[in-house]
Design a protein around this motif. Sequence first.
Motif, short mmCIF file in Angstrom:
data_model
loop_
_atom_site.label_atom_id
_atom_site.label_comp_id
_atom_site.label_asym_id
_atom_site.label_seq_id
_atom_site.Cartn_x
_atom_site.Cartn_y
_atom_site.Cartn_z
N ASP A 257 11.04 101.01 55.37
CA ASP A 257 10.92 101.89 54.04
C ASP A 257 12.22 101.87 53.52
OD1 ASP A 257 8.08 101.91 53.99
OD2 ASP A 257 7.94 104.20 54.95
N LEU A 260 14.28 98.00 53.80
CA LEU A 260 14.02 96.85 52.95
C LEU A 260 12.77 97.30 52.45
CD1 LEU A 260 14.72 93.66 53.00
CD2 LEU A 260 12.96 93.62 54.86
N PRO A 261 12.81 97.76 51.42
CA PRO A 261 11.47 98.23 50.53
C PRO A 261 10.52 97.20 50.22
CG PRO A 261 13.48 99.16 49.72
CD PRO A 261 13.85 98.32 50.49
N ALA A 262 9.21 97.24 50.34
CA ALA A 262 8.47 96.28 50.08
C ALA A 262 8.61 95.86 48.71
CB ALA A 262 6.96 96.74 50.23
N GLN A 263 8.40 94.60 48.61
CA GLN A 263 8.34 93.80 47.19
C GLN A 263 6.85 94.15 46.52
OE1 GLN A 263 9.26 89.86 48.45
NE2 GLN A 263 11.54 90.01 47.54
N LYS A 264 6.84 94.30 45.17
CA LYS A 264 5.87 94.54 44.31
C LYS A 264 5.35 93.33 43.49
CE LYS A 264 3.72 98.26 41.59
NZ LYS A 264 3.91 99.32 40.69
N LEU A 265 4.09 93.09 43.62
CA LEU A 265 3.63 91.92 42.92
C LEU A 265 3.38 92.37 41.28
CD1 LEU A 265 0.87 90.30 45.07
CD2 LEU A 265 2.94 89.31 44.17
N PRO A 366 3.67 88.75 47.98
CA PRO A 366 5.18 88.92 47.80
C PRO A 366 5.77 87.98 48.53
CG PRO A 366 3.91 91.10 48.39
CD PRO A 366 2.90 89.89 48.75
N PRO A 367 7.12 87.61 47.80
CA PRO A 367 7.83 86.37 48.39
C PRO A 367 8.21 86.57 50.00
CG PRO A 367 8.75 87.02 46.47
CD PRO A 367 7.85 88.07 46.68
N ARG A 368 8.61 87.73 50.52
CA ARG A 368 9.03 87.85 51.89
C ARG A 368 7.99 87.72 52.65
NH1 ARG A 368 12.98 92.01 50.10
NH2 ARG A 368 11.40 93.54 51.03
N GLU A 420 5.31 94.36 54.20
CA GLU A 420 5.61 93.71 53.01
C GLU A 420 4.33 93.71 51.96
OE1 GLU A 420 8.18 92.51 51.84
OE2 GLU A 420 9.55 92.86 53.45
#
Length: 429
Positions: A257, A260-265, A366-368, A420
């Motif tokens: 958290d 490496l915060p989660a990426q957003k679609l 999300p990419p990751r 992610e």
Amino acid sequence: MFNCLRLSSCIARNGTNKFGVFKTLSPARSFVSNSLLVKSNGGGFTFRDTTKNSLLTIGRTIRTPISRYCTKSSSPEKGTKSVGYWLLGCSGMVFVAVVLGGVTRLTESGLSMVTWKLLGEKMPRTDAEWREEFDRYQQFPEFKLKNQDMTLQEFKLIWFMEYGHRMWGRAIGAFYAIPALYFWTRGYFNKAMKIRVLAFGALIGAQGLMGWYMVKSGLEDRFHQESDVPRVSQYRLASHLGFAFVLYSLFLWSALDKLLPAQKLVGQIPAATFRFKGLAHATKAAVFFTALSGAFVAGLDAGLIYNSFPKMADRWIPSDILALSPTLRNFTENPTTVQFDHRVLGTATLTLITGMFLISRRRMLPPRAYKAATAVAAMGWMQVALGITTLLTYVPVPLAASHQSGSLILLSLAIWLTHELKLVKRLPK
């Protein structure tokens, strides 16, 4: 960074040009709730605020005027990176504790220390102190029934192994508590994080108490049958390992958290993506429960029987799988059944992981998340290979320790994948 308010109401579906200026604007929609497009030139656009009867012109350099309709995002939480690295360090220390615990169990060192003190036992220094410690050990079942020929030098080896495991556990407590107190007093924690910090501290304390409760089960005078082998209760061992896995998972999730915060679609999220999120969480749960079943295998030394694969003594289902009565006892007390269950769970989990990976290639994620799904699949196959090799080679300590560590690595990657997907949520209707 700007969070633009109602910007989508004035941008047509075909977006902006390379200069960042709107390609086309819908005259029927407002720039903000009370503005209308009144003029469009090659160089820019003019909007009228109907409440204030004032004009706003937007040209090619969109940054300055648009800031009137945007709000700056809130600044990052104080000390985000520092807190994140601390949490990551805590998770790393728990990981090492799990490895040390596994080696302690595999080397049968866990019952060498027959006392427990909150702040740590004093390490013997002189020959007389070592002899006194060895005399205490000789009063308990493991020595009487199994290690009657043990020398003082052999005893020192297993004692140091258990001592190192216990002191590492206390080091985790110090590594956690001292920075937590500093961060708390300096205002680094918001309300939600304060609740987490208190929960983490309670879990660390519970883990230490569960460790001693587990050891006590192997020191009790309850081994009276001819075939009895002094060992800790497999139920308490599974609880001890389960606490460690939960604590590690929570530390790692919280560290992600912060670091490496989660990426957003962006845009419309397909329903299949939400279903994949559920599949990812199911995979994580399967990994956890398969690892927990391994604690019963370790507690009963079930890996030392039926050292063949895929069959068990030339049978798909061994004849003594339900030898105990009542039937339910077999699933936690019969070494044959426990090993069989672990095999089935491992195979089912690998199948689930493989299916999850293949499905991930066809989903908008999300990419990751694609990288995380690939990592889970690769580690899943490696973990099963390690387990089979450990079984076929009669559970050598290095391989068995690697297999147990592999379960935690696999769980870590599954946690990363679900993290992610954290921001993949259905929009309110």
